[in-house]
Design a protein around this motif. Structure first.
Motif, short mmCIF file in Angstrom:
data_model
loop_
_atom_site.label_atom_id
_atom_site.label_comp_id
_atom_site.label_asym_id
_atom_site.label_seq_id
_atom_site.Cartn_x
_atom_site.Cartn_y
_atom_site.Cartn_z
N TYR A 149 12.61 9.00 -0.23
CA TYR A 149 13.02 10.54 -0.99
C TYR A 149 13.25 11.55 0.50
CZ TYR A 149 12.94 15.08 -3.42
OH TYR A 149 13.17 16.28 -3.77
N LYS A 150 14.20 11.86 0.60
CA LYS A 150 14.32 13.05 1.81
C LYS A 150 13.87 12.65 3.13
CE LYS A 150 15.18 16.88 -1.26
NZ LYS A 150 15.07 18.16 -1.39
N ASP A 151 14.20 11.70 3.53
CA ASP A 151 13.76 10.98 4.88
C ASP A 151 12.21 10.45 5.08
OD1 ASP A 151 16.24 11.11 6.35
OD2 ASP A 151 15.99 13.14 6.21
N LYS A 152 11.39 10.30 3.79
CA LYS A 152 10.21 10.07 3.57
C LYS A 152 10.22 8.74 2.71
CE LYS A 152 8.50 14.69 4.70
NZ LYS A 152 7.45 15.61 4.07
N LEU A 153 8.94 7.93 3.11
CA LEU A 153 8.82 6.95 2.33
C LEU A 153 7.46 7.03 1.45
CD1 LEU A 153 9.17 3.71 1.36
CD2 LEU A 153 7.77 3.09 3.72
N TYR A 154 7.53 6.87 0.24
CA TYR A 154 6.40 7.17 -0.59
C TYR A 154 5.90 5.56 -1.07
CZ TYR A 154 7.54 12.01 -0.46
OH TYR A 154 7.79 13.43 0.09
N ILE A 155 4.75 5.34 -0.91
CA ILE A 155 3.95 4.01 -1.49
C ILE A 155 2.76 4.61 -2.35
CG2 ILE A 155 4.72 2.81 0.42
CD1 ILE A 155 1.45 2.70 1.35
N ALA A 156 2.72 3.79 -3.51
CA ALA A 156 1.68 4.03 -4.34
C ALA A 156 1.04 2.92 -5.20
CB ALA A 156 2.25 4.92 -5.64
N GLY A 157 -0.27 3.13 -5.26
CA GLY A 157 -1.09 1.81 -5.98
C GLY A 157 -1.10 0.89 -4.93
N GLY A 158 -1.53 -0.46 -5.69
CA GLY A 158 -1.65 -1.83 -4.72
C GLY A 158 -3.02 -2.26 -5.05
N ILE A 159 -3.06 -3.47 -4.13
CA ILE A 159 -4.71 -4.22 -4.42
C ILE A 159 -5.08 -4.46 -3.06
CG2 ILE A 159 -3.27 -6.28 -4.95
CD1 ILE A 159 -5.66 -6.81 -6.80
N LEU A 160 -6.26 -4.40 -2.75
CA LEU A 160 -6.91 -4.64 -1.45
C LEU A 160 -7.09 -6.35 -1.16
CD1 LEU A 160 -9.72 -2.21 -1.37
CD2 LEU A 160 -7.44 -1.86 -0.63
N ASP A 161 -7.40 -6.93 -2.32
CA ASP A 161 -7.67 -8.36 -2.19
C ASP A 161 -6.77 -9.24 -3.25
OD1 ASP A 161 -8.78 -11.06 -1.65
OD2 ASP A 161 -10.85 -10.69 -2.64
N GLY A 162 -5.71 -9.67 -2.67
CA GLY A 162 -4.83 -10.32 -3.22
C GLY A 162 -4.53 -10.34 -4.83
N HIS A 163 -5.08 -11.29 -5.50
CA HIS A 163 -4.77 -11.27 -6.85
C HIS A 163 -6.12 -11.34 -7.63
CE1 HIS A 163 -0.70 -12.72 -6.35
NE2 HIS A 163 -0.63 -12.19 -7.57
N TRP A 164 -7.28 -10.76 -6.58
CA TRP A 164 -8.70 -10.95 -7.07
C TRP A 164 -9.22 -9.81 -7.54
CZ3 TRP A 164 -11.06 -15.40 -8.08
CH2 TRP A 164 -12.33 -15.34 -8.10
#
Length: 332
Positions: A149-164
Motif C-alpha cells: 500500500y503506497k510504496d510500503k509492504l505490510y506483513i501481519a501475523g505468522g508463526i515462529l515454529d513451523g506448524h508447531w
C-alpha cells in the motif's frame, strides 16, 4: 454561453463516472469459472505464490526447490524460469515495481519449518533470484500475510515454529523507498495461513488458523473473524460479520469495493474448499459467487483485464494431490 458551460460540466461528469464506476461497482453477473486449456503446464506445487508482474503471471516457491512457472495470458502458454537459491514456502507473494517478493516465508520440512530472516526477490526481467532486505530485528516469522500500500509492504501475523507453536499478532511495515521497518500496533488476534488485501485505505485480514502441532491440532483452530486496519487512523477493528466459510491456506483479492475470498483447507472436509465468498466493503455484507471448478489451497488469485485467475495448489488438505491446472473467472 451558460448552456455551453453547463453542457461541458455534464460531459465531464459523465466521463468521470465512466472512468471511476467500474472500479467501485465491479459486477460479477454472468461470470463463470473455466479450466483453461494451456500450452504446457506449470510445475505442480503448493504453499506457493501466484503473482502478476507487467502482464505475466509467476507461480513461484512452494515445497521443494523448483523453477518459477511463468504464464502468458495472451497466449495461454507456460514456460519455466530460474530456481530459487533455497526452498521458500508459506508466503503471500507480492509484486512491486516489476519484481516479485517473498517475505515472511518458511524453509525446511514439516512440522518444524524455519522462518527466513531475509526477503527473497525474483526479477522477471533478468530471470534471477536475489536476497532482499532483512526481516525486522527479533520479529522473523513465517506464514504471514503480505500486502503493498503506497510504496510500503505490510506483513501481519505468522508463526515462529513451523506448524508447531509460536503464533504472533505482530504487524510490521517495510518502506521500499527508505529501506526501513516500522513496528505497528498488534493485530487483534494471532493467525497463520491467512491472507490480507487492501481496499479503500484499509487492510483486511481474513481466514487462517493457529497451527498447533504441539497440541495435535494443526488444522483445527481456524479463525472466523475479519480484522481491519485503517491506514488513516492507524487503528485495528473487527468486522461484525465473520467469514461465511472458515478455512486456512486460503486466498483473497480486492477488486474495487469487493473482496473475493476462496480456496483453503480445514478439518471439516478432505477436499480443498471451492467456495467463493464475496464481501462488499461498502455495505459490509457477504454473498456467494460461483464455486471454483477445482477446490485448492496454498496458492493465490490474480485479477487481470477483468478476469480472475487461480493456478496450482493442492486439491486435498495437507500436501497431497498437487495440481497443474489453471482456471479463469470471466464474463460469458
Amino acid at each position: 454561453m451558460y448552456k455551453f458551460f453547463k453542457s461541458i460540466v455534464l460531459i465531464k461528469a459523465v466521463l468521470l463516472c465512466c472512468i471511476f464506476q467500474p472500479l467501485h461497482s465491479q459486477s460479477f453477473e454472468n461470470y463463470a469459472w473455466e479450466i483453461i486449456e494451456s500450452n504446457g503446464e506449470p510445475v505442480k506445487r503448493h504453499e506457493a505464490a501466484f503473482v502478476e508482474a507487467k502482464g505475466k503471471f509467476y507461480l513461484l516457491g512452494g515445497r521443494r526447490i523448483q523453477p518459477v512457472s511463468i504464464f502468458n495470458p495472451k497466449t495461454n502458454t507456460w514456460t519455466n524460469g530460474a530456481e530459487p537459491p533455497i526452498e521458500i514456502h508459506h508466503f503471500q507473494g507480492v509484486s512491486y515495481q516489476g519484481k516479485v517478493y517473498a517475505v515472511g516465508a518458511h524453509t525446511g520440512k514439516y512440522p518444524h519449518e524455519t522462518p527466513l530472516t531475509e526477503a527473497y526477490v525474483y526479477n522477471p526481467k533478468k530471470d534471477a533470484w536475489s536476497k532482499g532486505f532483512s526481516m525486522p530485528e527479533g520479529r522473523a516469522r513465517a506464514s504471514t500475510t503480505a500486502s503493498v500500500y503506497k510504496d510500503k509492504l505490510y506483513i501481519a501475523g505468522g508463526i515462529l515454529d513451523g506448524h508447531w507453536d509460536g503464533h504472533v499478532t505482530w504487524f510490521d511495515c517495510y518502506n521500499f523507498k527508505t529501506g526501513e521497518w516500522e513496528v505497528l500496533p498488534d493485530a487483534p488476534r494471532a493467525r497463520d495461513h491467512a491472507v490480507s488485501v487492501v481496499s479503500n485505505d484499509k487492510l483486511y485480514m481474513l481466514g487462517g488458523r493457529r497451527s498447533s502441532g504441539k497440541i495435535k491440532k494443526v488444522m483445527h483452530l481456524t479463525v472466523p473473524e475479519v480484522d481491519v486496519f485503517d491506514f488513516k487512523t492507524g487503528t485495528w477493528s473487527t468486522l461484525e460479520m465473520p467469514v461465511p466459510n472458515q478455512r486456512a491456506g486460503c486466498t483473497a483479492i480486492a477488486i474495487g469495493n469487493k473482496i473475493l475470498f476462496t480456496g483453503g483447507e480445514t478439518m471439516s472436509q478432505k477436499q480443498a474448499h471451492d467456495q467463493v465468498d464475496c464481501f462488499d466493503t461498502e455495505t459490509e455484507t457477504w454473498s456467494s459467487l460461483p464455486a471454483l471448478k477445482q477446490g485448492r489451497h496454498g496458492t493465490q488469485l490474480i485479477w487481470h483485464k477483468k478476469k480472475l485467475y487461480i493456478a496450482s495448489g493442492c486439491a486435498e488438505r495437507g500436501g497431497s494431490s498437487e495440481l497443474t491446472s489453471i482456471e479463469c473467472f470471466h464474463k460469458l
